[in-house]
Write a protein that holds these residues in place. Structure first.
Motif, PDB file in Angstrom:
ATOM      1  N   ALA A  45      46.087  30.163  30.526  1.00 18.51           N
ATOM      2  CA  ALA A  45      47.351  29.572  30.971  1.00 18.51           C
ATOM      3  C   ALA A  45      48.068  28.822  29.860  1.00 18.51           C
ATOM      4  CB  ALA A  45      47.103  28.643  32.157  1.00 18.51           C
ATOM      5  N   GLU A  46      47.306  28.200  28.956  1.00 19.50           N
ATOM      6  CA  GLU A  46      47.899  27.410  27.881  1.00 19.50           C
ATOM      7  C   GLU A  46      47.369  27.886  26.530  1.00 19.50           C
ATOM      8  OE1 GLU A  46      47.979  23.064  28.693  1.00 19.50           O
ATOM      9  OE2 GLU A  46      47.002  23.614  30.578  1.00 19.50           O
ATOM     10  N   ARG A  47      48.249  27.964  25.570  1.00 18.14           N
ATOM     11  CA  ARG A  47      47.886  28.515  24.256  1.00 18.14           C
ATOM     12  C   ARG A  47      46.794  27.706  23.573  1.00 18.14           C
ATOM     13  NH1 ARG A  47      50.165  27.483  19.101  1.00 18.14           N
ATOM     14  NH2 ARG A  47      49.804  29.185  17.602  1.00 18.14           N
ATOM     15  N   LEU A  48      46.860  26.372  23.658  1.00 17.71           N
ATOM     16  CA  LEU A  48      45.934  25.520  22.918  1.00 17.71           C
ATOM     17  C   LEU A  48      44.939  24.801  23.828  1.00 17.71           C
ATOM     18  CD1 LEU A  48      48.370  23.997  20.257  1.00 17.71           C
ATOM     19  CD2 LEU A  48      46.792  25.931  19.993  1.00 17.71           C
ATOM     20  N   ARG A  49      44.634  25.434  24.948  1.00 20.43           N
ATOM     21  CA  ARG A  49      43.680  24.829  25.883  1.00 20.43           C
ATOM     22  C   ARG A  49      42.969  25.948  26.635  1.00 20.43           C
ATOM     23  NH1 ARG A  49      44.187  22.596  31.146  1.00 20.43           N
ATOM     24  NH2 ARG A  49      42.814  20.801  31.480  1.00 20.43           N
ATOM     25  N   VAL A  50      41.642  25.891  26.645  1.00 18.29           N
ATOM     26  CA  VAL A  50      40.845  26.913  27.338  1.00 18.29           C
ATOM     27  C   VAL A  50      40.059  26.256  28.460  1.00 18.29           C
ATOM     28  CG1 VAL A  50      39.004  28.618  27.145  1.00 18.29           C
ATOM     29  CG2 VAL A  50      40.615  28.318  25.259  1.00 18.29           C
ATOM     30  N   ARG A  51      40.389  26.581  29.686  1.00 17.66           N
ATOM     31  CA  ARG A  51      39.633  26.075  30.827  1.00 17.66           C
ATOM     32  C   ARG A  51      38.279  26.770  30.886  1.00 17.66           C
ATOM     33  NH1 ARG A  51      44.585  26.879  35.157  1.00 17.66           N
ATOM     34  NH2 ARG A  51      46.081  25.494  34.108  1.00 17.66           N
ATOM     35  N   THR A  52      37.300  26.072  31.431  1.00 17.97           N
ATOM     36  CA  THR A  52      35.970  26.687  31.520  1.00 17.97           C
ATOM     37  C   THR A  52      36.022  27.972  32.334  1.00 17.97           C
ATOM     38  OG1 THR A  52      35.383  25.348  33.466  1.00 17.97           O
ATOM     39  CG2 THR A  52      34.792  24.470  31.294  1.00 17.97           C
ATOM     40  N   SER A  53      36.841  27.995  33.374  1.00 17.45           N
ATOM     41  CA  SER A  53      36.948  29.199  34.203  1.00 17.45           C
ATOM     42  C   SER A  53      37.553  30.364  33.428  1.00 17.45           C
ATOM     43  CB  SER A  53      37.789  28.904  35.450  1.00 17.45           C
ATOM     44  OG  SER A  53      39.060  28.386  35.094  1.00 17.45           O
ATOM     45  N   GLU A  54      38.356  30.065  32.415  1.00 21.94           N
ATOM     46  CA  GLU A  54      38.964  31.114  31.592  1.00 21.94           C
ATOM     47  C   GLU A  54      38.021  31.596  30.494  1.00 21.94           C
ATOM     48  OE1 GLU A  54      43.631  29.608  31.768  1.00 21.94           O
ATOM     49  OE2 GLU A  54      42.247  28.689  30.332  1.00 21.94           O
ATOM     50  N   ALA A  55      37.054  30.752  30.125  1.00 24.95           N
ATOM     51  CA  ALA A  55      36.159  31.080  29.009  1.00 24.95           C
ATOM     52  C   ALA A  55      35.015  31.998  29.413  1.00 24.95           C
ATOM     53  CB  ALA A  55      35.592  29.798  28.407  1.00 24.95           C
ATOM     54  N   ILE A  56      34.725  32.073  30.717  1.00 23.83           N
ATOM     55  CA  ILE A  56      33.624  32.916  31.172  1.00 23.83           C
ATOM     56  C   ILE A  56      33.881  34.372  30.777  1.00 23.83           C
ATOM     57  CG2 ILE A  56      32.362  33.757  33.183  1.00 23.83           C
ATOM     58  CD1 ILE A  56      31.869  30.818  32.492  1.00 23.83           C
TER      59      ILE A  56
END
Length: 206
Positions: A45-56
């Motif tokens: 969702a954000e260029r400079l931020r990775v949510r844990t749910s997105e990193a899986i």
């Protein structure tokens, strides 16, 4: 019962999420030209931020990004405390529909966030959590299955943001978040050779 309970905004839930902060350039020292960092290419969702749910499923890409940071730190003979900002994390509690967004601006490691998560996930009653730092404060009360959470500026006369919500719903979301984050940090630490996310402290880069 605290006086502000009466003004707390009733909501049905909050979505807790932890994220990793990214940087697109590495600054070894002031006045030096920044060196570019290749960001992970997976969707988020954000260029400079990775949510844990997105990193899986994208752990290797995220680890490769942090590998660049570690390599540049070694190249410039920098210690971990000199590049801590490149490993910052954050915790947020959001309810988009109700336009409620609670943040913890002074928590940048998993352990600092986990103190809050464990308190909410437990079964104590009364004032279960209370913390403040430089222009920010949070307090959490549990009473008869309801959580009352207030975020405010202790140096301001403004009341801040207060919400009331069912405790069980937030508790159900915390367990998978803690498990997901712990697994991600363990994987990243294995790839990097040091855990710089849990406490923000490590002897040195390998």
């Amino acid at each position: 019962m605290e006086p502000w309970f009466a003004d707390a905004k009733p909501i049905n839930s909050l979505e807790p999420e932890i994220a990793f902060h990214l940087w697109d350039a590495f600054n070894a020292a002031p006045y030096q030209r920044p060196e570019p960092l290749a960001l992970p290419e997976f969707q988020r969702a954000e260029r400079l931020r990775v949510r844990t749910s997105e990193a899986i499923g994208h752990e290797a890409e995220l680890a490769a990004y942090y590998g660049q940071v570690a390599a540049l730190a070694r190249q410039h003979a920098l210690k971990l405390h000199q590049v801590r900002q490149y490993f910052w994390m954050d915790l947020r509690l959001d309810n988009e529909e109700a336009d409620v967004h609670l943040s913890f601006p002074w928590y940048d490691t998993f352990s600092s966030m986990d103190h809050f998560l464990v308190a909410v996930a437990g079964h104590d009653e009364g004032n279960i959590y209370d913390d403040q730092d430089q222009g920010w404060a949070v307090e959490v009360w549990a009473r008869n299955g309801t959580l009352y959470i207030r975020e405010s500026d202790p140096d301001s006369e403004e009341p801040g943001q207060a919400v009331a919500l069912p405790r069980a719903g937030l508790q159900a979301r915390i367990a998978p978040l803690r498990e997901r984050t712990a697994k991600l940090v363990a994987r990243l630490a294995s790839e990097l050779g040091a855990d710089v996310w849990t406490t923000g402290e490590a002897p040195s880069f390998p």
